[in-house]
Each structure stands twice: as structure tokens, then as C-alpha cells.
Design a protein around this motif. Structure first.
Motif, PDB file in Angstrom:
ATOM      1  N   ALA A   1     -10.488  -2.411  -0.434  1.00 25.52           N
ATOM      2  CA  ALA A   1     -10.237  -0.970  -0.545  1.00 25.52           C
ATOM      3  C   ALA A   1      -9.113  -0.520   0.380  1.00 25.52           C
ATOM      4  O   ALA A   1      -9.011   0.660   0.724  1.00 25.52           O
ATOM      5  N   ALA A   2      -8.247  -1.460   0.774  1.00 26.60           N
ATOM      6  CA  ALA A   2      -7.190  -1.151   1.748  1.00 26.60           C
ATOM      7  C   ALA A   2      -6.191  -0.148   1.182  1.00 26.60           C
ATOM      8  O   ALA A   2      -5.856  -0.170   0.003  1.00 26.60           O
ATOM      9  N   ARG A   3      -5.734   0.736   2.058  1.00 24.51           N
ATOM     10  CA  ARG A   3      -4.686   1.681   1.726  1.00 24.51           C
ATOM     11  C   ARG A   3      -3.594   1.578   2.773  1.00 24.51           C
ATOM     12  O   ARG A   3      -3.855   1.194   3.917  1.00 24.51           O
ATOM     13  N   PRO A   4      -2.354   1.893   2.420  1.00 28.35           N
ATOM     14  CA  PRO A   4      -1.257   1.749   3.380  1.00 28.35           C
ATOM     15  C   PRO A   4      -1.469   2.600   4.623  1.00 28.35           C
ATOM     16  O   PRO A   4      -1.980   3.719   4.557  1.00 28.35           O
ATOM     17  N   GLY A   5      -1.077   2.056   5.769  1.00 26.25           N
ATOM     18  CA  GLY A   5      -1.196   2.795   7.017  1.00 26.25           C
ATOM     19  C   GLY A   5      -1.195   1.866   8.210  1.00 26.25           C
ATOM     20  O   GLY A   5      -0.899   0.672   8.097  1.00 26.25           O
TER      21      GLY A   5
ATOM     22  N   GLN B   1     -21.641  -6.142  10.407  1.00 24.96           N
ATOM     23  CA  GLN B   1     -21.382  -4.760  10.830  1.00 24.96           C
ATOM     24  C   GLN B   1     -19.936  -4.594  11.260  1.00 24.96           C
ATOM     25  O   GLN B   1     -19.291  -3.588  10.941  1.00 24.96           O
ATOM     26  N   MET B   2     -19.400  -5.573  11.960  1.00 26.77           N
ATOM     27  CA  MET B   2     -17.979  -5.535  12.306  1.00 26.77           C
ATOM     28  C   MET B   2     -17.127  -5.486  11.049  1.00 26.77           C
ATOM     29  O   MET B   2     -16.129  -4.755  10.972  1.00 26.77           O
ATOM     30  N   LEU B   3     -17.516  -6.255  10.052  1.00 27.45           N
ATOM     31  CA  LEU B   3     -16.775  -6.280   8.794  1.00 27.45           C
ATOM     32  C   LEU B   3     -16.847  -4.931   8.093  1.00 27.45           C
ATOM     33  O   LEU B   3     -15.841  -4.447   7.547  1.00 27.45           O
ATOM     34  N   ALA B   4     -18.021  -4.310   8.112  1.00 22.73           N
ATOM     35  CA  ALA B   4     -18.164  -2.995   7.476  1.00 22.73           C
ATOM     36  C   ALA B   4     -17.275  -1.958   8.157  1.00 22.73           C
ATOM     37  O   ALA B   4     -16.649  -1.113   7.499  1.00 22.73           O
ATOM     38  N   ILE B   5     -17.187  -2.016   9.486  1.00 24.74           N
ATOM     39  CA  ILE B   5     -16.306  -1.095  10.214  1.00 24.74           C
ATOM     40  C   ILE B   5     -14.846  -1.401   9.906  1.00 24.74           C
ATOM     41  O   ILE B   5     -14.048  -0.496   9.621  1.00 24.74           O
ATOM     42  N   GLY B   6     -14.490  -2.708   9.921  1.00 23.90           N
ATOM     43  CA  GLY B   6     -13.120  -3.097   9.605  1.00 23.90           C
ATOM     44  C   GLY B   6     -12.712  -2.685   8.206  1.00 23.90           C
ATOM     45  O   GLY B   6     -11.589  -2.202   7.987  1.00 23.90           O
ATOM     46  N   ARG B   7     -13.612  -2.841   7.258  1.00 23.32           N
ATOM     47  CA  ARG B   7     -13.327  -2.460   5.868  1.00 23.32           C
ATOM     48  C   ARG B   7     -13.050  -0.962   5.770  1.00 23.32           C
ATOM     49  O   ARG B   7     -12.120  -0.534   5.077  1.00 23.32           O
ATOM     50  N   ALA B   8     -13.852  -0.146   6.471  1.00 16.38           N
ATOM     51  CA  ALA B   8     -13.617   1.302   6.450  1.00 16.38           C
ATOM     52  C   ALA B   8     -12.291   1.656   7.113  1.00 16.38           C
ATOM     53  O   ALA B   8     -11.567   2.539   6.644  1.00 16.38           O
ATOM     54  N   LEU B   9     -11.947   0.971   8.202  1.00 14.24           N
ATOM     55  CA  LEU B   9     -10.680   1.240   8.876  1.00 14.24           C
ATOM     56  C   LEU B   9      -9.491   0.874   7.998  1.00 14.24           C
ATOM     57  O   LEU B   9      -8.432   1.527   8.077  1.00 14.24           O
ATOM     58  N   MET B  10      -9.641  -0.127   7.147  1.00 11.79           N
ATOM     59  CA  MET B  10      -8.548  -0.544   6.267  1.00 11.79           C
ATOM     60  C   MET B  10      -8.198   0.517   5.230  1.00 11.79           C
ATOM     61  O   MET B  10      -7.132   0.460   4.614  1.00 11.79           O
ATOM     62  N   THR B  11      -9.065   1.519   5.044  1.00 13.39           N
ATOM     63  CA  THR B  11      -8.717   2.643   4.171  1.00 13.39           C
ATOM     64  C   THR B  11      -7.839   3.652   4.896  1.00 13.39           C
ATOM     65  O   THR B  11      -7.401   4.626   4.314  1.00 13.39           O
ATOM     66  N   ASN B  12      -7.590   3.395   6.211  1.00  9.80           N
ATOM     67  CA  ASN B  12      -6.770   4.271   7.051  1.00  9.80           C
ATOM     68  C   ASN B  12      -7.237   5.725   7.001  1.00  9.80           C
ATOM     69  O   ASN B  12      -6.494   6.628   6.604  1.00  9.80           O
ATOM     70  N   PRO B  13      -8.504   5.942   7.417  1.00 10.55           N
ATOM     71  CA  PRO B  13      -9.060   7.297   7.342  1.00 10.55           C
ATOM     72  C   PRO B  13      -8.598   8.186   8.479  1.00 10.55           C
ATOM     73  O   PRO B  13      -8.185   7.718   9.545  1.00 10.55           O
TER      74      PRO B  13
END
Length: 229
Positions: free
Chosen positions: A102-106, A137-149
Motif C-alpha cells: 500500500a506504499a505511496r510516494p513520500g 507489530q513492527m511490520l504493521a507500523i512500517g506498512r502504515a508508515l509506507m502510506t506516508n500519512p
């Protein structure tokens, strides 16, 4: 203007009302602790913010935009990232595939996530299902950060983890506060750890916002009344 505002929110699951009158405001770069006993409406409030559940009354505004009619994927594109309770990683995908799904540019990319959680870099070709609970849990946080919120919501991010892993997660959250301009909403039972990072708190009881203010102003009487067992 606040980044996120919830005003007089009511929400239902079918005929059952779960939220009655929830108010919440969050500024850019602020850390908000969302507090309350189990079943008081914290996760439901998060679902409303992320548009996983439509509110029936009140208003949800994010960055000046009325969120009422937006589907969840549009909320994510608007800049709301969620680390859900229970992690919910894609167990059949590798760590790297989870991160880029689910990565977005940023600014947040694979290298920056690896800097926050080096263990994910070490396990990047492993399946997510082979990771420990803390690594997931680290992966879940990393995945959310990859959306560049612009806003990251963490729902019970340290629940059920070993103490040493819990400290790693709290250290990462503290880095997000100190090193980024990202706003955070954190749901957790560890009041002491929250006190080290939270600027403000909102307390829910039976689907109603019953207290709001600076986290440092949470008195023992308040915590006993609204958060005690």
C-alpha cells in the motif's frame, strides 16, 4: 485550524448505538491519547475516523475536508494511516511485499522503515506469517508508515507483547514524535508510557467524550473514575 476534528459524533452497528456524543480535536504534529475502559468506544471512534464505519450524526473534518461520504481508501489517500488492533499482516506475503503493498510516494520508503525497525530489513524475504508477534507489530507500523500519512493511528500497538518488545515499540513511537511532523492518535493501556509521548488526552465512557485536556492534567481521581478496573 485543527488537522482532525470530530464534533458530536454518533455511530451505530445496525440498530445498536455505539457512539453517542464524541468530540475530538487534533493539531498537526500533536500526539493524542484516546483513553477509556474496554468497550467504551475507542475502536469505534477509530473506525469512524478511518471511514471503516459511517457516523450517523455529527461531523468529521480532516484537513478542512468533510469526510462524511468518503470510503476508507479515500481516507487513506487523504493522509490517515492505521495500525489496527491485532496487526492483520498479509501472512502469505513477505515482509517487503507487505511494506510495498500500500506504499505511496513520500519520505517513508523501505530504507527509512528499516532505519526505524532494523529487524524488518533482516527478515525482508521471510513470510510475515513466520514472524514473531512483536515483529508483526513492527511490520504493521512500517506498512502504515509506507502510506506516508499525516496522521498515524495506533490501536493497542503494544497489546500482548513481551516487555522488551513493548519497549522497542514505544521507542519507535517516541522517535516518530520527535523526528517527524506526523500527528498521532494512540490507544493503549500503559498510562505511564503514554505520559512520555502524549500532549493531550480524550477520555471516552459509554460512547461519550467525558474529559479532554493536557495529558499532564490527568489526575489520579480521573484515572480511577474512568480508567480503573
Amino acid at each position: 485550524m485543527s488537522l482532525l476534528t470530530l464534533s458530536h459524533i454518533s455511530a451505530f452497528y445496525g440498530p445498536s448505538q455505539a457512539l453517542f456524543d464524541v468530540d475530538l480535536a487534533l493539531d498537526e504534529g500533536e500526539v493524542l491519547a484516546l483513553l477509556g475502559r474496554n468497550g467504551m468506544g475507542k475502536s469505534t471512534t477509530i473506525k469512524v475516523i478511518c471511514r471503516l464505519l459511517r457516523h450517523r450524526g455529527g461531523a468529521v473534518m480532516f484537513d478542512g475536508q468533510d469526510m462524511a461520504r468518503l470510503p476508507s481508501y479515500r481516507a487513506a489517500r487523504a493522509g490517515i494511516g492505521l495500525v489496527p488492533e491485532g496487526r492483520r499482516c498479509f501472512t502469505n506475503l513477505t515482509v517487503e511485499e507487505n511494506l510495498i503493498a500500500a506504499a505511496r510516494p513520500g519520505e517513508w520508503d523501505l530504507a527509512r522503515v528499516a532505519g526505524l525497525f532494523p529487524r524488518l530489513q533482516e527478515r525482508r524475504v521471510q513470510s510475515a506469517g513466520s514472524l514473531s508477534g512483536g515483529e508483526q507489530q513492527m511490520l504493521a507500523i512500517g506498512r502504515a508508515l509506507m502510506t506516508n500519512p499525516r496522521l498515524l493511528i495506533l490501536d493497542e500497538a503494544t497489546e500482548g507483547l513481551a516487555p522488551v518488545v513493548r519497549q522497542e515499540i514505544w521507542a519507535a513511537i517516541a522517535r516518530l514524535k520527535s523526528e517527524t511532523g506526523m500527528a498521532l492518535i494512540v490507544v493503549d493501556k500503559s498510562l505511564g508510557e503514554l505520559g512520555r509521548i502524549a500532549d493531550r488526552a480524550v477520555v471516552l465512557e459509554k460512547g461519550v467524550s467525558v474529559w479532554s485536556g493536557a495529558y499532564a492534567a490527568l489526575s489520579p481521581a480521573l484515572t480511577d473514575r474512568y480508567l480503573g478496573v
